[in-house]
Design a protein around this motif. Structure first.
Motif, PDB file in Angstrom:
ATOM      1  N   ILE A 101      37.490  29.925  39.716  1.00  0.00           N
ATOM      2  CA  ILE A 101      36.465  29.610  40.588  1.00  0.00           C
ATOM      3  C   ILE A 101      37.191  28.997  41.741  1.00  0.00           C
ATOM      4  O   ILE A 101      37.798  27.736  41.508  1.00  0.00           O
ATOM      5  N   ILE A 129      34.653  33.905  42.858  1.00  0.00           N
ATOM      6  CA  ILE A 129      34.826  33.984  41.242  1.00  0.00           C
ATOM      7  C   ILE A 129      35.652  35.279  41.223  1.00  0.00           C
ATOM      8  O   ILE A 129      35.496  36.173  41.292  1.00  0.00           O
ATOM      9  N   TYR A 175      24.309  32.606  43.595  1.00  0.00           N
ATOM     10  CA  TYR A 175      25.282  33.537  43.011  1.00  0.00           C
ATOM     11  C   TYR A 175      24.928  35.059  43.057  1.00  0.00           C
ATOM     12  O   TYR A 175      23.827  35.429  43.275  1.00  0.00           O
ATOM     13  N   LEU A 199      37.598  32.563  34.084  1.00  0.00           N
ATOM     14  CA  LEU A 199      37.466  32.577  35.394  1.00  0.00           C
ATOM     15  C   LEU A 199      38.183  31.706  36.209  1.00  0.00           C
ATOM     16  O   LEU A 199      38.385  30.618  35.700  1.00  0.00           O
ATOM     17  N   ALA A 213      30.279  31.193  35.166  1.00  0.00           N
ATOM     18  CA  ALA A 213      30.499  30.644  36.483  1.00  0.00           C
ATOM     19  C   ALA A 213      29.403  29.650  36.738  1.00  0.00           C
ATOM     20  O   ALA A 213      29.914  28.503  37.119  1.00  0.00           O
ATOM     21  N   TYR A 240      29.755  36.844  32.899  1.00  0.00           N
ATOM     22  CA  TYR A 240      30.621  36.048  33.920  1.00  0.00           C
ATOM     23  C   TYR A 240      29.657  35.088  34.757  1.00  0.00           C
ATOM     24  O   TYR A 240      30.125  34.161  35.182  1.00  0.00           O
TER      25      TYR A 240
END
Length: 191
Positions: A21, A80, A108, A19, A123, A119
């Motif tokens: 971010i 993300i 989130y 990822l 994250a 994921y």
């Protein structure tokens, strides 16, 4: 160290294994709007802002306000994205910030088509490490509705401590009273 957070040099992007971010930038609104449109049914039970589907213009205005808050360090929304193709798969961030205590709350959500693939756990782990190492966090919290199993499982998988359940603490999206689970990691204990 200066205590005016506007003076803090904070990276606007960082990576985990899969990822990217990063802080929101202009024109992210359309990507966010597409993710919300796809995920609205999954978001509705948990996110008060999902009661109505925003227009692309409303999403862009929201992103621009989030950008300003990031720059002034009052709230740090983070988007993300997949490193491999740049697709926006969710949103997170550091909220309810107390700079004197160095306390941050992580929130989130994940785009429906990317749920159940680890994921968000990846994250949130990266964001927790960012808060600890870049922002010198003393406390990182995750708060969620006690009925939101997927959300509290993220906290459990990452070793956050359940400090307690605050009963009848807020109204849920449907207007009923909800219990809020409070998880944390605290400097000197978990890191």
């Amino acid at each position: 160290m200066a205590y005016d957070p506007i003076l803090f040099s904070i990276p606007e992007a960082f990576e985990s294994r899969r990822l990217l971010i990063r802080a929101p930038v202009l024109d992210d609104g359309i990507k966010v709007n597409e993710a919300i449109r796809e995920s609205i049914d999954d978001l509705l039970p948990w996110m008060p802002w999902a009661k109505t589907m925003p227009t692309p213009e409303e999403s862009e205005a929201n992103i621009r306000k989030a950008r300003l808050k990031f720059l002034e360090r009052s709230d740090m929304r983070l988007l993300i994205l997949l490193k491999e193709n740049g697709k926006l798969i969710g949103s997170s961030g550091l909220h309810n910030i107390d700079w004197k205590v160095r306390k941050f709350e992580i929130g989130y959500w994940v785009r429906s088509s990317f749920g159940g693939q680890g994921y968000i756990t990846e994250a949130v782990e990266a964001i927790t490490n960012f808060a600890i190492h870049e922002l010198q966090a003393n406390r990182v919290e995750i708060r969620c509705d006690s009925k939101n199993t997927r959300s509290f499982r993220v906290a459990e998988r990452l070793g956050f401590t359940l400090e307690g359940i605050i009963r009848n603490e807020e109204l849920s999206v449907d207007g009923s009273l909800r219990d809020t689970m409070v998880f944390s990691k605290v400097r000197g204990v978990e890191f």
